[in-house]
Scaffold this motif. Structure first.
Motif, PDB file in Angstrom:
ATOM      1  N   ASN A   3      83.714   3.971 128.599  1.00  0.00           N
ATOM      2  CA  ASN A   3      83.146   3.765 129.949  1.00  0.00           C
ATOM      3  C   ASN A   3      82.679   5.077 130.568  1.00  0.00           C
ATOM      4  OD1 ASN A   3      83.871   1.096 129.591  1.00  0.00           O
ATOM      5  ND2 ASN A   3      85.674   1.217 130.890  1.00  0.00           N
ATOM      6  N   GLY A   4      82.144   5.962 129.735  1.00  0.00           N
ATOM      7  CA  GLY A   4      81.642   7.238 130.224  1.00  0.00           C
ATOM      8  C   GLY A   4      82.650   8.369 130.179  1.00  0.00           C
ATOM      9  N   LEU A   5      83.914   8.063 129.868  1.00  0.00           N
ATOM     10  CA  LEU A   5      84.944   9.108 129.771  1.00  0.00           C
ATOM     11  C   LEU A   5      84.896   9.720 128.375  1.00  0.00           C
ATOM     12  CD1 LEU A   5      87.405  10.382 131.329  1.00  0.00           C
ATOM     13  CD2 LEU A   5      88.826   8.816 129.975  1.00  0.00           C
ATOM     14  N   PRO A   6      84.629  11.032 128.250  1.00  0.00           N
ATOM     15  CA  PRO A   6      84.521  11.640 126.930  1.00  0.00           C
ATOM     16  C   PRO A   6      85.888  11.818 126.265  1.00  0.00           C
ATOM     17  CG  PRO A   6      84.316  13.324 128.618  1.00  0.00           C
ATOM     18  CD  PRO A   6      84.401  12.009 129.340  1.00  0.00           C
ATOM     19  N   VAL A   7      85.983  11.413 125.017  1.00  0.00           N
ATOM     20  CA  VAL A   7      87.228  11.523 124.255  1.00  0.00           C
ATOM     21  C   VAL A   7      86.928  12.240 122.937  1.00  0.00           C
ATOM     22  CG1 VAL A   7      89.120  10.282 123.134  1.00  0.00           C
ATOM     23  CG2 VAL A   7      88.122   9.379 125.249  1.00  0.00           C
ATOM     24  N   THR A   8      87.652  13.322 122.685  1.00  0.00           N
ATOM     25  CA  THR A   8      87.538  14.025 121.406  1.00  0.00           C
ATOM     26  C   THR A   8      88.761  13.719 120.561  1.00  0.00           C
ATOM     27  OG1 THR A   8      86.259  15.840 122.367  1.00  0.00           O
ATOM     28  CG2 THR A   8      87.359  16.277 120.274  1.00  0.00           C
ATOM     29  N   PRO A   9      88.584  13.038 119.419  1.00  0.00           N
ATOM     30  CA  PRO A   9      89.734  12.754 118.556  1.00  0.00           C
ATOM     31  C   PRO A   9      90.136  14.006 117.774  1.00  0.00           C
ATOM     32  CG  PRO A   9      87.731  11.865 117.572  1.00  0.00           C
ATOM     33  CD  PRO A   9      87.340  12.445 118.902  1.00  0.00           C
ATOM     34  N   ILE A  10      91.431  14.212 117.630  1.00  0.00           N
ATOM     35  CA  ILE A  10      91.977  15.361 116.912  1.00  0.00           C
ATOM     36  C   ILE A  10      92.966  14.834 115.882  1.00  0.00           C
ATOM     37  CG2 ILE A  10      93.304  17.498 117.126  1.00  0.00           C
ATOM     38  CD1 ILE A  10      92.395  17.493 120.128  1.00  0.00           C
ATOM     39  N   GLN A  11      92.700  15.087 114.606  1.00  0.00           N
ATOM     40  CA  GLN A  11      93.602  14.584 113.571  1.00  0.00           C
ATOM     41  C   GLN A  11      94.698  15.602 113.284  1.00  0.00           C
ATOM     42  OE1 GLN A  11      92.410  12.210 109.965  1.00  0.00           O
ATOM     43  NE2 GLN A  11      93.197  13.996 108.889  1.00  0.00           N
TER      44      GLN A  11
END
Length: 253
Positions: free
Chosen positions: A141-149
């Motif tokens: 919904n427009g919120l930026p999420v950076t996945p980190i493994q």
């Protein structure tokens, strides 16, 4: 954006069933830890990271009246067992909930909650839209999420960075290229199970050293076991800019 710690305990929570240690017997509310989870409140809506066995109570305690999405770090029971209770949100919102998870976690979720994905759906079951976590940044919904493994012994686990906030739980190794995704965060939440070495979790000292290495201004520790010690006493030992998280703690970011 506000982040609320719904739970800061390890898989058994604190107090542990049948344990009479000083931590489990403590009357300090900061020594009462539900299973680890956070609530992100932003213009994009309410987003929960992990549906723990305590999910129902966590939602009631924080008076969460609407849920836009769930991010799943990994598929261990203490991080997904409460997923059935999203059906209350389904009922009031009259819509399915988007659950973001890796392909591996989705496989486990489909097995553990098979009734939610069967051809015949019994009335009242949770309505779930599984969404794959990609290898690159995405948005909710427009919120930026950076996945980190990160690695939880031999199991890949997802951490998440949202703006200047990074949340990592159930880790004992982070590769250099994944650390680069964390750098520049103003707040880092990191698991610190106990002081003694563990096969799949950072110790308190390892978590402290990682916070120093990444030069994060404020570090909070979560996924804490009763073996770490009393909240008040351990807090006195921590370096400046580092603190134990506790259930109900809210951060304005």
């Amino acid at each position: 954006m506000k982040v609320t710690f719904l739970g800061t305990g390890t898989s058994q929570g604190v107090p542990v069933i049948a344990c009479g240690c000083e931590v489990c017997a403590s009357i300090d509310k900061k020594d009462k830890r539900l299973r680890s989870s956070i609530l992100i409140t932003a213009p994009a809506g309410n987003i929960v990271v992990d549906t723990t066995p305590d999910f129902r109570y966590q939602m009631l305690r924080e008076k969460v009246g609407h849920l836009e999405a769930v991010l799943i770090t990994h598929s261990h029971k203490d991080h997904i067992a409460g997923m059935d209770d999203i059906r209350a949100f389904n009922y009031f919102q009259k819509s399915a909930i988007n659950i973001y998870a890796t392909e591996f976690s989705q496989t486990v979720i489909k097995r553990e909650f098979a009734y939610a994905f069967s051809d015949f759906k019994y009335p009242g079951i949770p309505e779930i839209n599984l969404r794959n976590i990609p290898g690159e940044p995405f948005d909710i919904n427009g919120l930026p999420v950076t996945p980190i493994q990160v690695m939880h012994h031999k199991m890949p686990v997802m951490g998440f960075r949202v703006h200047d906030f990074t949340y990592i739980t159930d880790a004992n190794y982070i590769a250099p290229e994944e650390k680069d995704k964390i750098r520049g965060s103003k707040i880092l939440v990191l698991n610190a199970l106990r002081k003694e070495k563990h096969i799949s979790h950072f110790t308190l000292e390892e978590a402290i050293e990682l916070g120093r290495e990444l030069e994060i201004p404020q570090v909070y520790f979560t996924h804490i076991s009763h073996q770490l010690g009393l909240h008040e006493e351990v807090s006195k030992e921590l370096p400046a800019g580092m603190a134990l998280a506790y259930d109900g703690l809210s951060l304005e970011i």
